[in-house]
Design an enzyme around this catalytic site. Structure first.
Site, mmCIF file in Angstrom:
data_model
loop_
_atom_site.group_PDB
_atom_site.id
_atom_site.type_symbol
_atom_site.label_atom_id
_atom_site.label_comp_id
_atom_site.label_asym_id
_atom_site.label_seq_id
_atom_site.Cartn_x
_atom_site.Cartn_y
_atom_site.Cartn_z
ATOM 1 N N ASP A 70 0.859 -1.217 0.166
ATOM 2 C CA ASP A 70 0.078 -0.007 0.066
ATOM 3 C C ASP A 70 0.820 1.278 0.014
ATOM 4 O O ASP A 70 1.621 1.416 1.004
ATOM 5 C CB ASP A 70 -0.882 -0.007 1.323
ATOM 6 C CG ASP A 70 -1.809 0.809 1.310
ATOM 7 O OD1 ASP A 70 -1.984 1.886 0.425
ATOM 8 O OD2 ASP A 70 -2.942 0.720 2.156
ATOM 9 N N GLY B 217 -5.024 3.061 -8.172
ATOM 10 C CA GLY B 217 -5.232 3.451 -9.806
ATOM 11 C C GLY B 217 -4.544 4.657 -10.210
ATOM 12 O O GLY B 217 -4.919 5.053 -11.053
ATOM 13 N N ASP C 120 -10.365 4.097 -1.806
ATOM 14 C CA ASP C 120 -11.284 2.975 -0.942
ATOM 15 C C ASP C 120 -12.645 2.881 -1.188
ATOM 16 O O ASP C 120 -13.351 3.791 -1.163
ATOM 17 C CB ASP C 120 -10.793 3.473 0.540
ATOM 18 C CG ASP C 120 -9.452 3.200 0.911
ATOM 19 O OD1 ASP C 120 -8.566 3.054 -0.018
ATOM 20 O OD2 ASP C 120 -8.971 3.000 2.309
HETATM 21 C C1 GLA Z 1 -5.665 2.060 2.746
HETATM 22 C C2 GLA Z 1 -6.010 0.943 1.715
HETATM 23 C C3 GLA Z 1 -7.074 0.220 2.672
HETATM 24 C C4 GLA Z 1 -6.369 -0.484 4.073
HETATM 25 C C5 GLA Z 1 -5.926 0.703 4.575
HETATM 26 C C6 GLA Z 1 -5.098 0.200 5.837
HETATM 27 O O1 GLA Z 1 -6.600 2.907 3.030
HETATM 28 O O2 GLA Z 1 -6.552 1.397 0.688
HETATM 29 O O3 GLA Z 1 -7.561 -0.854 1.782
HETATM 30 O O4 GLA Z 1 -5.352 -1.358 3.462
HETATM 31 O O5 GLA Z 1 -5.195 1.755 3.980
HETATM 32 O O6 GLA Z 1 -4.333 1.212 6.815
#
Ligand code: GLA
Length: 418
Positions: free
Chosen positions: A168, A218, A239
């Site tokens: 991430d 993306g 998200d």
């Molecule tokens: C981001 C990701 C989520 C999750 C959080 C965790 O927002 O997009 O899917 O993994 O981090 O902190």
């Protein structure tokens, strides 16, 4: 001399046959040692040939998740029949990390006392286990990220028996991209791609097959570059959350990405919210149906120990899962829409086809009936299919009226269109 193609092929074939039938000349140089010559190059088994299926801790537990919850999720996947339906990965999201010691080794925090024992437990159920990190100094939740420790972390995951990594971006943006290249977006993006490439190589170097999931919302069209660096899936949007508006907004953003999906490399419109928040049953059904149409990873994110029978029935609908997991891996496209009713379709193995009619509007369409046009799919005449939510046969005819409740869906599989 120019030789015509068939003649050219004939000449080549004859030459090949002659070469094969000739006795090989006596060897002048010693043969290479047999072992070296014949040793097959080891390649890790291919992962994510169908969209990954499983469960992830984030959508329900967020930062509260513990070792106990992961074990309970594994137990529930087995006892509810979800494992048999294909949900194999149990993925720990953010907030398992503590600090690094003087050797750089990252430790788990008190919520996860023994990651290897947890992985062994999950594996003992016939399931696989996933974990989470990011290329920055910190994860999205502010825990330790992998920056500067990519190889070390990848080796540690492999030593635990990890099968899946979600990586991430988060703090890599302000701490690396914006700091190193404050005024150059293209250079920032190059840094991001290089960071994902680095972890991909570190995972490969472990020799363990590990699904590599890119989570960078993306940006900069990951569908164009992520497959080449070994990404198995990449988030296509920001998200998800358990509201119809967000789910529908994400769905709309998938249009046009269909050509990038296929075995081993998938668009990821984010994890499922089926069973979360205040989604109605129709919304849960539509969300699940459309993620299956999109050949999306099916990572449930609900409270498995307290799942009600209706949600379980949605998540384990084998016909809908079969659409998602279809061997051809062809993501659906939106064929047309009429008002707020949308019609999506995807081709399936053996000439079969799936058609989804979705009422994205907030009204029932009794006052404004929708009529299905089969001709728009190139289908002529009545089509026999199966309604995947009633489980019953359904005949589709040109211009047939279809009435759907708000946010509800008709999902039909046609064996082989006439
Ligand atoms: C981001 C990701 C989520 C999750 C959080 C965790 O927002 O997009 O899917 O993994 O981090 O902190």
């Amino acid at each position: 001399m120019r030789i015509s193609t068939p003649l050219c092929l004939a000449v080549l074939a004859a030459a090949a046959l002659t070469a094969l039938s000739q006795t090989p000349p006596a060897q002048k140089t010693p043969a290479a040692p047999k072992a070296a010559a014949s040793k097959p190059k080891w390649t890790a088994p291919k992962v994510a040939q169908a969209p990954p299926m499983g469960w992830n801790s984030w959508n329900f537990f967020a930062e509260r998740v513990t070792d106990k919850d992961i074990r309970a999720a594994a137990d529930q996947l087995v006892s509810t029949g979800m494992k048999d339906a294909g949900y194999i990965y149990v993925n720990i999201d953010d907030t398992w990390e503590a600090e690094r010691d003087s050797t750089g080794r990252l430790h788990t925090n008190s919520k996860f006392p023994d990651m290897k024992a947890l992985a062994d437990y999950v594996h003992s159920k016939g399931l696989k286990i996933g974990i989470y990190s990011g290329p920055g100094p910190k994860t999205c939740g502010g825990y330790a990220g992998s920056l500067g420790h990519e190889a070390q972390d990848a080796q540690m995951y492999a030593s635990w028996g990890i099968d899946y990594l979600k990586y991430d971006l988060c703090s890599f943006i302000p701490e690396v991209m914006e700091k190193q290249e404050p005024n150059d977006k293209a250079a920032q993006m190059r840094l991001m791609v290089a960071a994902y490439d680095k972890m991909s190589k570190a995972l490969k170097a472990t020799g363990r097959p590990i699904v590599f999931s890119l989570c960078q919302y993306g940006w900069d069209s990951p569908w164009e570059w992520a497959p080449a660096l070994g990404g198995n899936l990449w988030r296509t949007t920001d998200d998800i959350n358990p509201t119809w508006d967000r789910i529908y907004a994400i769905l709309s953003q998938q249009e046009g990405l269909e050509k990038y999906a296929g075995p081993g490399h998938w668009n990821d419109p984010d994890m499922l919210e089926v069973g979360n928040g205040k989604l109605t049953l129709a919304e849960n059904r539509s969300h699940f149906s459309m993620w299956a149409m999109l050949a999306a990873p099916l990572l449930a994110g609900n409270d498995l120990p307290n799942m009600n029978p209706e949600i379980k029935a949605i998540l384990t609908n084998k016909d809908v899962i079969a659409i998602d997991q279809d061997k051809m891996g062809r993501q659906a496209s939106r064929v047309y829409s009429d008002g707020e009713v949308e019609v999506w379709a995807r081709h399936l193995e053996g000439g079969a086809m799936a058609i989804a009619v979705l009422n994205a509007g907030s009204d029932r369409y009794s006052t404004h009936p929708f009529h299905l046009s089969l001709i728009k799919f190139g289908l002529h005449g009545p089509q026999e299919g199966k309604d995947l939510w009633t489980g019953k046969p359904i005949a589709l005819t040109e211009n047939m009226p279809i009435e759907l409740a708000s946010h509800d869906i008709l999902l039909v599989r046609i064996a082989a269109p006439k």
